[in-house]
Design an enzyme around this catalytic site. Structure first.
Site, mmCIF file in Angstrom:
data_model
loop_
_atom_site.group_PDB
_atom_site.id
_atom_site.type_symbol
_atom_site.label_atom_id
_atom_site.label_comp_id
_atom_site.label_asym_id
_atom_site.label_seq_id
_atom_site.Cartn_x
_atom_site.Cartn_y
_atom_site.Cartn_z
ATOM 1 N N SER A 135 0.855 -1.176 0.000
ATOM 2 C CA SER A 135 0.000 0.000 0.000
ATOM 3 C C SER A 135 0.894 1.230 0.000
ATOM 4 O O SER A 135 1.694 1.416 0.909
ATOM 5 C CB SER A 135 -0.891 -0.044 1.248
ATOM 6 O OG SER A 135 -1.649 1.131 1.363
ATOM 7 N N LYS A 161 -0.968 -0.843 -4.455
ATOM 8 C CA LYS A 161 -2.195 -0.100 -4.118
ATOM 9 C C LYS A 161 -1.803 1.347 -3.881
ATOM 10 O O LYS A 161 -0.924 1.621 -3.070
ATOM 11 C CB LYS A 161 -2.830 -0.717 -2.867
ATOM 12 C CG LYS A 161 -3.883 0.142 -2.176
ATOM 13 C CD LYS A 161 -4.618 -0.643 -1.101
ATOM 14 C CE LYS A 161 -4.706 0.113 0.206
ATOM 15 N NZ LYS A 161 -5.391 -0.679 1.248
ATOM 16 N N LEU A 162 -2.442 2.254 -4.600
ATOM 17 C CA LEU A 162 -2.167 3.682 -4.431
ATOM 18 C C LEU A 162 -3.253 4.310 -3.571
ATOM 19 O O LEU A 162 -4.447 4.139 -3.843
ATOM 20 C CB LEU A 162 -2.149 4.401 -5.782
ATOM 21 C CG LEU A 162 -1.136 3.938 -6.831
ATOM 22 C CD1 LEU A 162 -1.265 4.811 -8.079
ATOM 23 C CD2 LEU A 162 0.291 3.993 -6.274
ATOM 24 N N LYS A 163 -2.836 5.043 -2.560
ATOM 25 C CA LYS A 163 -3.789 5.846 -1.808
ATOM 26 C C LYS A 163 -4.176 7.038 -2.673
ATOM 27 O O LYS A 163 -3.301 7.665 -3.293
ATOM 28 C CB LYS A 163 -3.132 6.329 -0.507
ATOM 29 C CG LYS A 163 -2.887 5.214 0.506
ATOM 30 C CD LYS A 163 -4.204 4.721 1.082
ATOM 31 C CE LYS A 163 -3.963 3.787 2.264
ATOM 32 N NZ LYS A 163 -5.245 3.303 2.828
ATOM 33 N N ASP A 188 -7.109 3.137 -3.159
ATOM 34 C CA ASP A 188 -7.846 3.185 -1.888
ATOM 35 C C ASP A 188 -8.057 4.645 -1.507
ATOM 36 O O ASP A 188 -7.094 5.390 -1.312
ATOM 37 C CB ASP A 188 -7.034 2.459 -0.802
ATOM 38 C CG ASP A 188 -7.759 2.395 0.536
ATOM 39 O OD1 ASP A 188 -8.922 2.853 0.629
ATOM 40 O OD2 ASP A 188 -7.151 1.876 1.501
ATOM 41 N N ASN A 190 -10.023 5.691 1.182
ATOM 42 C CA ASN A 190 -10.358 5.884 2.595
ATOM 43 C C ASN A 190 -11.514 6.870 2.778
ATOM 44 O O ASN A 190 -11.432 7.830 3.563
ATOM 45 C CB ASN A 190 -9.137 6.321 3.415
ATOM 46 C CG ASN A 190 -8.155 5.181 3.622
ATOM 47 O OD1 ASN A 190 -7.063 5.189 3.045
ATOM 48 N ND2 ASN A 190 -8.535 4.177 4.385
ATOM 49 N N GLU A 213 -11.050 0.875 -3.636
ATOM 50 C CA GLU A 213 -11.393 0.550 -2.246
ATOM 51 C C GLU A 213 -11.997 1.766 -1.549
ATOM 52 O O GLU A 213 -11.418 2.854 -1.573
ATOM 53 C CB GLU A 213 -10.089 0.105 -1.552
ATOM 54 C CG GLU A 213 -10.227 -0.267 -0.087
ATOM 55 C CD GLU A 213 -8.882 -0.710 0.501
ATOM 56 O OE1 GLU A 213 -7.915 -0.953 -0.267
ATOM 57 O OE2 GLU A 213 -8.790 -0.792 1.743
ATOM 58 N N ASP A 238 -13.833 -1.438 2.680
ATOM 59 C CA ASP A 238 -12.932 -1.608 3.821
ATOM 60 C C ASP A 238 -13.697 -1.104 5.052
ATOM 61 O O ASP A 238 -14.384 -1.885 5.741
ATOM 62 C CB ASP A 238 -11.630 -0.818 3.549
ATOM 63 C CG ASP A 238 -10.665 -0.773 4.731
ATOM 64 O OD1 ASP A 238 -11.015 -1.262 5.815
ATOM 65 O OD2 ASP A 238 -9.554 -0.233 4.585
ATOM 66 N N LYS A 262 -10.082 -7.076 7.203
ATOM 67 C CA LYS A 262 -9.067 -6.555 8.121
ATOM 68 C C LYS A 262 -9.446 -7.030 9.516
ATOM 69 O O LYS A 262 -10.439 -6.561 10.079
ATOM 70 C CB LYS A 262 -9.114 -5.033 8.037
ATOM 71 C CG LYS A 262 -7.796 -4.328 8.171
ATOM 72 C CD LYS A 262 -7.999 -2.846 8.060
ATOM 73 C CE LYS A 262 -7.511 -2.300 6.739
ATOM 74 N NZ LYS A 262 -7.624 -0.828 6.672
ATOM 75 N N GLY A 290 -4.456 -4.447 6.094
ATOM 76 C CA GLY A 290 -3.596 -4.271 7.265
ATOM 77 C C GLY A 290 -3.726 -2.884 7.844
ATOM 78 O O GLY A 290 -4.415 -2.021 7.275
HETATM 79 O O1 OSB Z 1 -7.197 1.793 4.482
HETATM 80 O O2 OSB Z 1 -6.205 -0.028 4.155
HETATM 81 C C1 OSB Z 1 -6.256 1.054 4.724
HETATM 82 C C2 OSB Z 1 -3.098 1.599 6.821
HETATM 83 C C3 OSB Z 1 -3.620 2.208 7.929
HETATM 84 C C4 OSB Z 1 -4.979 2.474 7.977
HETATM 85 C C5 OSB Z 1 -5.807 2.117 6.909
HETATM 86 C C6 OSB Z 1 -5.277 1.480 5.786
HETATM 87 C C7 OSB Z 1 -3.890 1.255 5.733
HETATM 88 C C8 OSB Z 1 -3.216 0.683 4.569
HETATM 89 C C9 OSB Z 1 -1.881 0.009 4.797
HETATM 90 O O3 OSB Z 1 -3.617 0.807 3.444
HETATM 91 C C10 OSB Z 1 -1.998 -1.480 4.918
HETATM 92 C C11 OSB Z 1 -0.744 -2.117 5.468
HETATM 93 O O4 OSB Z 1 0.266 -2.157 4.756
HETATM 94 O O5 OSB Z 1 -0.749 -2.567 6.637
HETATM 95 MG MG MG Z 2 -8.395 0.774 3.063
#
Ligand code: OSB
Ligand code: MG
Length: 370
Positions: A135, A161-163, A188, A190, A213, A238, A262, A290
């Site tokens: 990620s 995976k790109l935020k 992703d 969020n 996501e 998620d 998760k 994660g």
């Molecule tokens: O949205 O998946 C998420 C990390 C912290 C909080 C939310 C997320 C994430 C990640 C990283 O995307 C996942 C990892 O490498 O543990």
């Molecule tokens: Mg996520």
């Protein structure tokens, strides 16, 4: 089993690089590590809650208070405690899945260690190795992003995976596709977008992404369902999936085609397995997400990710992607995969010297101080 002592460490680990998402930037990972001692041995777990309630409603201080004042007393009062009944013992408390997760996981670890059973065996893992994805946080600019992605691909990560967030979505996706061709790619958000962004995000369909996501709010299943209808890119949830029940609702509404499972978000590994089972029954692929876990949590995530329904590459990366010094022996990437630990419990040992060094506070919640 009988709980003899419970110790809670507040730990702060420097991240190898800042991790920026639509809800904030972390330069260190602050987390709770729980050590539980029973008459048959010790169990460990980590709580994923962040210092601030930004990813979800839970946060570190809240989690430690609810553990001390509301969850532990119920666990201690439960007769003939075993891991399978932790959820029932804590069910009267509403919400707080991450705090519940840390208790159930510590009990599960203690139980498995005492029985000489690995998490993989206990949860139903069918693989010995798990393909690793990574990620990637929001970068300062496109060149910095491409350099970071190039490093992960060179290390062997099988999926990127790109935020994303408003203002950082189509351009980074286009840049990564242009630079690295048909690398397996997903994004992703969020929960950073609203229904007004449906048409804008539909343009992601041009890039043949594996999935998008959680584009919309945690409680906005209706907009996710509209997106699932309108877009060719599969919609993955998620934040919206806190339980098997939530997944039933999401499936009934057509709000997702994929699920990020998760364990910390759903209250523990046993509920995570039930979500996996429900998804498999509906033909919905899942992958293991994660929360920047240390080796304590990631070793258990590996066992979960080795279940048969986890057909998509997850976010379980090697120790070095997160930390220079992990709290356990290092989890390493080899040929794009990470081995599922085979030892009893989570299969890794906590380095108590490193843990003590990185702990900013240690509280004995049950039992005499050491
Ligand atoms: O949205 O998946 C998420 C990390 C912290 C909080 C939310 C997320 C994430 C990640 C990283 O995307 C996942 C990892 O490498 O543990
Ligand atoms: Mg996520």
């Amino acid at each position: 089993m009988t709980i003899l002592s419970v110790r809670l460490h507040l730990v702060e680990l420097p991240l190898v690089r800042p991790f920026r998402t639509s809800f904030g930037t972390s330069t260190t990972r602050q987390l709770l590590v729980l050590r539980l001692e029973t008459e048959t041995g010790v169990g460990w777990a980590e709580c994923a809650a962040d210092p601030e309630p930004l990813y979800s409603a839970e946060f570190l201080t809240g989690a430690s208070l609810v553990l001390r004042d509301h969850l532990l007393p119920r666990l201690l009062a439960w007769p003939d405690l075993d891991a399978a009944h932790v959820g029932t013992a804590l069910a009267a408390v509403t919400g707080h899945p991450m705090a519940k997760h840390v208790l159930e996981t510590a009990v599960l670890d203690a139980e498995c260690r005492a029985q000489g059973q690995s998490f993989g065996e206990r949860l139903g893992a069918t693989r010995t190795h798990v393909p690793a994805g990574v990620s990637v946080g929001i970068a300062d600019d496109l060149p910095a992003l491409l350099t970071e992605v190039e490093g992960y691909l060179a290390a062997g990560y099988q999926r990127i995976k790109l935020k994303i967030e408003p203002g950082w979505d189509l351009a980074p996706v286009a840049a990564v596709c242009r630079a690295f061709g048909d690398v397996p790619l997903q994004v992703d958000a969020n929960a950073a977008y609203t229904a007004g962004d449906l048409a804008h995000l539909a343009r992601l369909d041009d890039f043949a992404l594996l999935l998008v996501e959680q584009p919309f709010g945690e409680d906005d299943l209706v907009t996710h369902a509209r997106a699932a209808d309108l877009w060719s890119t599969p919609v993955c949830l998620d934040e919206s999936i806190g339980s098997t029940h939530d997944l039933q609702t999401a499936l009934a509404l057509g709000a997702c085609q994929v699920v990020n499972v998760k364990p910390s978000r759903v209250g523990g590994y046993l509920e995570a397995v039930r979500i996996h089972d429900l998804a498999v029954a509906h033909g919905v692929p899942v992958w293991c997400g994660g929360m920047l876990e240390t080796g304590i949590g990631r070793s258990a995530n590996l066992a979960l990710a080795a279940l048969p329904g986890f057909t998509l590459v997850g976010d379980v990366s090697a120790s070095r992607r997160y930390y220079r010094q992990d709290l356990t022996e290092e989890l390493v990437l080899r040929d794009g995969q990470i081995a599922v630990p085979t030892g009893a419990g989570t299969g890794l040992e906590v380095d108590e010297t490193v843990l003590a060094d990185l702990s900013t506070s240690v509280v004995e919640l049950v039992g005499a101080p050491a």
